[in-house]
Design an enzyme around this catalytic site. Structure first.
Site: not given
Length: 373
Positions: A15, A270
């Site tokens: 990304r 995460d």
């Protein structure tokens, strides 16, 4: 304002912080944008595309950091990037600090103003910059889980939706928020037998109304989690506590009692993961086995679909980037409570209470930290 976009360097992260279209919007308001060469390769955006949008393309990350006041990224800065942060920088990206002591220490030492996408809120208390990636990750969790159930991946050799005369796989989703709802949508669409557990009756009511009797809804307790997880073929961990480490809902004992070849997909990795046996993995090596149970714990799942996820993320982040650039970081933060909620580290202080509690820092009110600059 001078805005920098370095190329992402986390494993298999494709990304990019700003698309050429976003750059064009910022340049139209007289902001200067500096983009590291090849930053847009993952979304098939060339250096020429960025230059045509008005950006200046620089050959190294050091030059981008040196030129910029505002650094716009996607994933948390890696150690070499953290070493380039200075007190005049404002960092705007995903951080997930609560389970990451090393990163927090470096950000505190940098003196920079660090705003985390995942704790920015909207007027309803929602998480507008986390939502698009939660949508992507929720949908991807079912794709990853279905692939991991294949025998060649260490799974039980089950087709998620079964076929006529053969029962579908049993999918259990822990958490009915954005990730969970998107996982449910995908799993039901493939014909799986799906159960969701959540502690909020209103969430269960909304999911039941949305998906109808095809979805089983269960109030989440330790007993119900254990009972449903042990009997599942695929478990999706989709829990979130804003800014905090994820709770361990699935214990080692649960994993040991599961059938061999069952699969756990930890979308909460995460934030430290919601399975006790989880540890972060990468797209290059996404799975590992514990007691014969496949664990998929990739910490940047949406990075595998950068075209979809970058554009979805930019749609959400661009208005905030524009606000910071137009007003300056301090004014933008002090006039926007939702953006201020995203401030995690500022001027050497931890300004997010869950992070401070998790890692043993003194918590400093965001406004006070800003005033100390």
């Amino acid at each position: 304002m001078r805005i920098g976009v370095p190329r992402e360097i986390k494993n298999e992260e494709r990304r990019v912080g700003l698309t050429p279209a976003s750059v064009r919007e910022l340049v139209a308001f007289d902001h200067d944008v500096f983009v590291e060469t090849r930053a847009g390769e993952g979304i098939h955006a060339s250096d020429e595309d960025y230059a045509d949008a008005g950006a200046r393309v620089l050959p190294t990350p050091a030059e981008v950091f040196d030129a910029a006041e505002l650094i716009v990224k996607v994933k948390e800065p890696q150690a070499p990037e953290r070493a380039m942060l200075r007190p005049h920088h404002t960092l705007f990206t995903y951080l997930h600090l609560a389970p990451d002591a090393a990163q927090t220490k470096d950000l505190v030492a940098s003196g920079a103003t660090c705003i985390a996408y995942e704790t920015v809120t909207d007027e309803r208390g929602g998480l507008p910059l986390l939502t698009p990636m939660s949508q992507v990750a929720g949908r991807m969790s079912i794709q990853a889980g279905a692939a991991s159930l294949e025998a060649s991946r260490g799974g039980a050799g089950l087709l998620l939706g079964g076929v006529p005369g053969v029962a579908p796989a049993r999918v259990v989703v822990l958490g009915g928020g954005v990730v969970g709802a998107n996982a449910i949508q995908m799993a039901l669409g493939l014909g799986a037998d799906v159960t969701v557990l959540d502690r909020a009756p209103r969430v269960l009511e909304a999911l039941s109304a949305r998906f109808g009797p095809a979805l089983k809804t269960v109030y989440s307790t330790r007993e119900s989690i254990g009972r449903h997880v042990v009997d599942a073929d695929l478990v999706i961990g989709a829990v979130l506590v804003r800014g905090a480490a994820a709770p361990h809902l699935v214990t080692r004992e649960h994993v040991a009692a599961m059938r061999r070849g069952s699969v756990l997909v930890d979308v909460a990795i995460d934030q430290g993961g919601c399975f006790e046996t989880s540890r972060p993995t990468t797209h290059a090596e996404p799975t590992f086995l514990v007691d014969g149970v496949v664990h998929y714990c990739v910490a940047n799942m949406p990075g595998a679909v950068p075209q979809t996820s970058t554009h979805a993320l930019n749609h959400a982040t661009l208005p905030f980037v524009q606000r910071i650039a137009d007003r300056g970081a301090r004014a933008a933060l002090t006039t926007d409570t939702g953006l201020l909620n995203g401030l995690n580290v500022c001027a050497g202080h931890v300004t997010e209470p869950h992070v401070a509690q998790a890692l043993g820092y003194d918590y400093v009110e965001p406004i006070l930290a800003l005033e100390s600059r």
